[in-house]
Design an enzyme around this catalytic site. Sequence first.
Site, PDB file in Angstrom:
ATOM      1  N   GLU A  66      -7.561  -2.655 -31.780  1.00 26.12           N
ATOM      2  CA  GLU A  66      -7.478  -1.402 -31.012  1.00 26.12           C
ATOM      3  C   GLU A  66      -6.875  -0.247 -31.808  1.00 26.12           C
ATOM      4  O   GLU A  66      -5.965   0.447 -31.347  1.00 26.12           O
ATOM      5  CB  GLU A  66      -6.684  -1.662 -29.728  1.00 26.12           C
ATOM      6  N   GLU A  79     -13.065 -11.052 -25.506  1.00 33.44           N
ATOM      7  CA  GLU A  79     -12.092 -11.091 -24.393  1.00 33.44           C
ATOM      8  C   GLU A  79     -12.781 -10.839 -23.042  1.00 33.44           C
ATOM      9  O   GLU A  79     -12.247 -10.196 -22.165  1.00 33.44           O
ATOM     10  CB  GLU A  79     -10.979 -10.059 -24.607  1.00 33.44           C
TER      11      GLU A  79
HETATM   12  O1  G3I Z   1       6.917 -14.193 -23.163  1.00 38.20           O
HETATM   13  C1  G3I Z   1       7.631 -13.218 -22.398  1.00 38.20           C
HETATM   14  C2  G3I Z   1       8.673 -13.907 -21.528  1.00 38.20           C
HETATM   15  O2  G3I Z   1       9.647 -14.508 -22.358  1.00 38.20           O
HETATM   16  C3  G3I Z   1       9.322 -12.888 -20.591  1.00 38.20           C
HETATM   17  O3  G3I Z   1      10.215 -13.544 -19.733  1.00 38.20           O
HETATM   18  C4  G3I Z   1       8.208 -12.196 -19.780  1.00 38.20           C
HETATM   19  C5  G3I Z   1       8.763 -11.164 -18.835  1.00 38.20           C
HETATM   20  O4  G3I Z   1       9.100 -10.014 -19.565  1.00 38.20           O
HETATM   21  O5  G3I Z   1       7.290 -11.531 -20.689  1.00 38.20           O
HETATM   22  C6  G3I Z   1       6.640 -12.476 -21.519  1.00 38.20           C
HETATM   23  O6  G3I Z   1       5.756 -11.789 -22.383  1.00 38.20           O
HETATM   24  C7  G3I Z   1       4.585 -11.312 -21.728  1.00 38.20           C
HETATM   25  C8  G3I Z   1       3.381 -11.882 -22.484  1.00 38.20           C
HETATM   26  O7  G3I Z   1       2.146 -11.357 -21.966  1.00 38.20           O
HETATM   27  C9  G3I Z   1       3.330 -13.413 -22.393  1.00 38.20           C
HETATM   28  O8  G3I Z   1       3.142 -13.775 -21.051  1.00 38.20           O
HETATM   29  C10 G3I Z   1       4.569  -9.786 -21.822  1.00 38.20           C
HETATM   30  O9  G3I Z   1       5.605  -9.279 -21.006  1.00 38.20           O
HETATM   31  C11 G3I Z   1       3.218  -9.267 -21.356  1.00 38.20           C
HETATM   32  O10 G3I Z   1       3.135  -7.866 -21.577  1.00 38.20           O
HETATM   33  C12 G3I Z   1       2.108  -9.928 -22.154  1.00 38.20           C
HETATM   34  O11 G3I Z   1       0.854  -9.480 -21.624  1.00 38.20           O
HETATM   35  C13 G3I Z   1      -0.248  -9.675 -22.513  1.00 38.20           C
HETATM   36  C14 G3I Z   1      -0.882  -8.315 -22.789  1.00 38.20           C
HETATM   37  O12 G3I Z   1      -2.027  -8.495 -23.667  1.00 38.20           O
HETATM   38  C15 G3I Z   1       0.102  -7.381 -23.460  1.00 38.20           C
HETATM   39  O13 G3I Z   1      -0.552  -6.139 -23.694  1.00 38.20           O
HETATM   40  C16 G3I Z   1      -1.275 -10.561 -21.821  1.00 38.20           C
HETATM   41  O14 G3I Z   1      -0.755 -11.856 -21.601  1.00 38.20           O
HETATM   42  C17 G3I Z   1      -2.549 -10.635 -22.677  1.00 38.20           C
HETATM   43  O15 G3I Z   1      -3.578 -11.328 -21.976  1.00 38.20           O
HETATM   44  C18 G3I Z   1      -3.053  -9.226 -22.996  1.00 38.20           C
HETATM   45  O16 G3I Z   1      -4.168  -9.353 -23.831  1.00 38.20           O
HETATM   46  C19 G3I Z   1      -4.681  -8.108 -24.350  1.00 38.20           C
HETATM   47  C20 G3I Z   1      -5.157  -8.369 -25.777  1.00 38.20           C
HETATM   48  O17 G3I Z   1      -4.074  -8.857 -26.558  1.00 38.20           O
HETATM   49  C21 G3I Z   1      -5.772  -7.110 -26.366  1.00 38.20           C
HETATM   50  N1  G3I Z   1      -6.858  -6.635 -25.518  1.00 38.20           N
HETATM   51  C22 G3I Z   1      -6.450  -6.374 -24.124  1.00 38.20           C
HETATM   52  C23 G3I Z   1      -5.891  -7.661 -23.508  1.00 38.20           C
HETATM   53  C24 G3I Z   1      -5.550  -7.481 -22.040  1.00 38.20           C
HETATM   54  O18 G3I Z   1      -4.523  -6.574 -21.870  1.00 38.20           O
END
Ligand code: G3I
Length: 385
Positions: free
Chosen positions: A172, A288
């Site tokens: 991105e 994705e």
């Molecule tokens: O691991 C931490 C955990 O320790 C903590 O307690 C919790 C609460 O804050 O957060 C956890 O991390 C989260 C992580 O996912 C793992 O679950 C993050 O907050 C959360 O923001 C993160 O979200 C991910 C997101 O990207 C971030 O932008 C999604 O799972 C993931 O599916 C999503 O994937 C993205 C691709 O990488 C890029 N393209 C878009 C796609 C969808 O947004």
Amino acid sequence: MQRRRQSAVVAGVIAAVVFAVLAVALPWHGHSKRKGTGTDPLAGVTLREQAATRDIAIGVGANSQRLLDPRYQQLIGSNFNSITDTNAFKWDVTEPRPGEFNFTAADRVVSVAERYHLRVRGHTLIWHNQNPSWLTQGHWTKAALKAVMKRHIMSVVGRYRGLVAQWDVVNEALTTAKPSGRYVLRSDLWEKVIGPEYVADAFIWAHEADPSAQLFYNDYGAEAPSRRFDAEYRMVARLKAAGVPINGVGLQMHRPVPKAPPYYPTKAQVSTVLRQFADIGVHTEITEMDQPLPLPPQPAQLGLQASLFEQMTAACLSVQLCGGVTIWGADDSDRYPVLIKRDLGAATLFTTSGQPKLAYRGVLAALIKAPGPLAQARGEPQTVP
Ligand code: G3I
């Protein structure tokens, strides 16, 4: 991916005929665990089996925490042949402190992949999101940040040399400039401190760390002919012409299911962009794909979702250099923050209880219906068998 031409043709033709009859004659009772349950001889036909006959990867974006559950592993291992973790390879997970690496989650993904013979896509090395604060809040000189970026890439890609087949090296990087609306490199940490050269640097270092891995640029919004696609195509073509080791482009394909036509992007639009990349030797993957629905999902929406999954998969199957389709989630429990915030879900091929949905049938139908022998299906030049 092993090619099985003759058996593929026979299997494909038989399955297509039987499936076509069943699709008309019998309501879809979903995926049975036992093969050939009398009324539905296609029961037990999995995406994984059909994917092998079409020489294409059909994968999921998995949750490494849920991979601790053997049932979740089994759902992935028995239905798919590729795995991406949605977070385990991101910088905030793998290098939480400078020079201190944590590969626990990524190792788990690679271990499950080895157990179930899954291809691994590493997502992602360089992105503007999910970076640790020591990186984003640091005061960096160009030389210092380049050194940190190189160490990260060499350490992560080097650890999985020969185990991760593809990397989303840069994710991105494009955005629209205001007020011109032109597509430019996002003004993030990398671009501001290092400059545009960071993109090429990342690919060069990833290639140095693992020359066997395919290296991808991954982004959203370029799944159909558009100004954004043009900007991405120009950037990739320029990198390739400069000799940068970039092998492919990932089209993310996050697409809400519209309530009414036009269902953007159409199969023809996606095939067009895939073919344009193929024409300059650039491989592609749908990396994705998900189709979030308002909850609770309505039957009509689930039916449309299945049709759109089929069309997008068929678009990839129609272009030889499109190597795979990855669904962003193994089942409908794999919801990410944006979906949760918008009360959207039901975006994948399996229900929260692990039952195949019509969407599963849609991807399976695209695989079974892919026309003719493998060569024709994949747009390869016809060779006399
Ligand atoms: O691991 C931490 C955990 O320790 C903590 O307690 C919790 C609460 O804050 O957060 C956890 O991390 C989260 C992580 O996912 C793992 O679950 C993050 O907050 C959360 O923001 C993160 O979200 C991910 C997101 O990207 C971030 O932008 C999604 O799972 C993931 O599916 C999503 O994937 C993205 C691709 O990488 C890029 N393209 C878009 C796609 C969808 O947004």
